[in-house]
Write an enzyme that holds these catalytic residues in place. Structure first.
Site, PDB file in Angstrom:
ATOM      1  NE  ARG A 116      56.313  53.199  56.189  1.00  0.00           N
ATOM      2  CZ  ARG A 116      56.254  54.051  56.283  1.00  0.00           C
ATOM      3  NH1 ARG A 116      57.267  55.022  56.829  1.00  0.00           N
ATOM      4  NH2 ARG A 116      55.076  54.981  56.054  1.00  0.00           N
ATOM      5  CB  ILE A 117      65.141  52.484  54.436  1.00  0.00           C
ATOM      6  CG1 ILE A 117      65.036  52.938  52.867  1.00  0.00           C
ATOM      7  CG2 ILE A 117      66.410  51.994  54.713  1.00  0.00           C
ATOM      8  CD1 ILE A 117      65.930  54.012  52.596  1.00  0.00           C
TER       9      ILE A 117
ATOM     10  CG  ASN B 227      56.404  39.744  44.775  1.00  0.00           C
ATOM     11  OD1 ASN B 227      57.165  38.844  44.071  1.00  0.00           O
ATOM     12  ND2 ASN B 227      56.539  41.053  44.246  1.00  0.00           N
TER      13      ASN B 227
ATOM     14  CG  HIS C 279      65.465  46.128  43.962  1.00  0.00           C
ATOM     15  ND1 HIS C 279      64.821  47.297  44.328  1.00  0.00           N
ATOM     16  CD2 HIS C 279      66.001  46.549  42.846  1.00  0.00           C
ATOM     17  CE1 HIS C 279      65.031  48.377  43.779  1.00  0.00           C
ATOM     18  NE2 HIS C 279      65.880  47.793  42.724  1.00  0.00           N
TER      19      HIS C 279
ATOM     20  CD  GLU D 200      59.105  41.608  41.359  1.00  0.00           C
ATOM     21  OE1 GLU D 200      58.715  41.783  42.398  1.00  0.00           O
ATOM     22  OE2 GLU D 200      59.175  42.507  40.300  1.00  0.00           O
TER      23      GLU D 200
HETATM   24  C1  GAR Z   1      57.417  44.475  43.219  1.00  0.00           C
HETATM   25  O1  GAR Z   1      57.837  44.635  41.668  1.00  0.00           O
HETATM   26  C2  GAR Z   1      58.620  44.662  44.127  1.00  0.00           C
HETATM   27  O2  GAR Z   1      59.815  43.944  43.413  1.00  0.00           O
HETATM   28  C3  GAR Z   1      58.827  46.235  44.137  1.00  0.00           C
HETATM   29  O3  GAR Z   1      57.557  46.482  44.523  1.00  0.00           O
HETATM   30  C4  GAR Z   1      56.764  45.828  43.715  1.00  0.00           C
HETATM   31  C5  GAR Z   1      55.716  45.132  44.754  1.00  0.00           C
HETATM   32  O4  GAR Z   1      54.592  44.543  44.054  1.00  0.00           O
HETATM   33  N1  GAR Z   1      59.633  46.275  45.336  1.00  0.00           N
HETATM   34  C6  GAR Z   1      60.507  47.276  45.278  1.00  0.00           C
HETATM   35  O5  GAR Z   1      60.749  48.174  44.729  1.00  0.00           O
HETATM   36  C7  GAR Z   1      61.511  47.528  46.733  1.00  0.00           C
HETATM   37  N2  GAR Z   1      62.527  48.342  46.567  1.00  0.00           N
HETATM   38  P1  GAR Z   1      53.555  43.616  44.752  1.00  0.00           P
HETATM   39  O6  GAR Z   1      52.910  44.333  45.933  1.00  0.00           O
HETATM   40  O7  GAR Z   1      52.521  43.290  43.676  1.00  0.00           O
HETATM   41  O8  GAR Z   1      54.304  42.396  45.433  1.00  0.00           O
END
Ligand code: GAR
Length: 218
Positions: free
Chosen positions: A93-94, A14, A111, A176
């Site tokens: 992390r929260i 992302n 998310h 995303e």
């Molecule tokens: C993504 O799918 C994001 O939506 C998720 O972690 C992944 C990170 O991928 N985030 C969560 O689950 C937050 N609760 P990336 O490091 O390749 O962007």
């Protein structure tokens, strides 16, 4: 130009899509990435930052006595770089009060589910296990809960009967990468406001055509 501070923990795909949007896409001329902050030394996102000449900082949570103190360090780093909007990109992390109070409705998260369904870890596996026909992803402002803040944009994808966590994750990830830069763009254009936990998206006025639909993909 809006200054972004991105927080990540791992792969950073992302983060990559946001980098590319600032260089050649919908964020070009509207937003720039002031800093990447990671909580894990080995986070691959750091390499992506270096490849694009973006400042990156590893803040080790073990160096802070409490969780609040850790988020005070993050806040101070972001403020030192004059960050306007904090973007969580796979930051696992929260977020605690010191950071939320410093950036009210100025922290976004993505998310991999249609919130409020399947908050927390392994959202895609939760969707597969539950047997839903549709899942997706949500960009939202961050509050003190886990994945509970005001929803900005969502995108839905179908869930096939033979989907696994991997296949569904890949389908959702494509969305995303599309909607996160769009949500940041809406913010950069000053079109987002929050009232009673609802996010209003103001229409854009273009010189040629009057108002345009603010929702991406429409
Ligand atoms: C993504 O799918 C994001 O939506 C998720 O972690 C992944 C990170 O991928 N985030 C969560 O689950 C937050 N609760 P990336 O490091 O390749 O962007």
């Amino acid at each position: 130009m809006l200054k972004l501070g991105v927080l990540a923990s791992g792969r950073g795909s992302n983060f990559q899509s946001i980098i590319e949007s600032t260089e050649n896409g919908c964020l070009k001329g509207k937003a720039e990435i002031a800093v990447l902050i990671v909580d894990k030394e080995e986070a691959f996102a750091r390499k992506r930052a270096r490849n694009h000449g973006i400042a990156e900082v590893w803040l080790n949570p073990k160096d802070s006595p409490t969780k609040d103190a850790y988020f005070e360090r993050i806040r101070d780093e972001l403020n030192a770089r004059a960050v306007d909007l904090v973007v969580l990109a796979g930051f696992m992390r929260i977020v605690r009060k010191p950071l939320i109070d410093a950036f009210p409705n100025r922290i976004m998260n993505i998310h991999p589910a249609l919130l409020p369904a399947f908050p927390g870890l392994h959202a895609q596996q939760q969707a597969v296990d539950y047997g839903v026909r549709v899942s997706g992803c949500t960009v939202h402002f961050v509050d003190e809960g886990m994945d509970t803040g005001p929803v900005i944009i969502q995108s839905a994808v179908p869930v096939a009967p033979d989907d696994t966590e991997e296949t569904l994750s890949a389908r959702i990830l494509t969305e995303e990468h599309r909607i996160y830069p769009e949500a940041i763009r809406l913010y950069a254009e000053g079109r987002l406001s929050v009232e009673n936990r609802k996010v209003n998206i103001a229409a854009a006025r273009t010189p040629q055509s009057g108002f345009t639909n603010p929702l991406p993909g429409n």
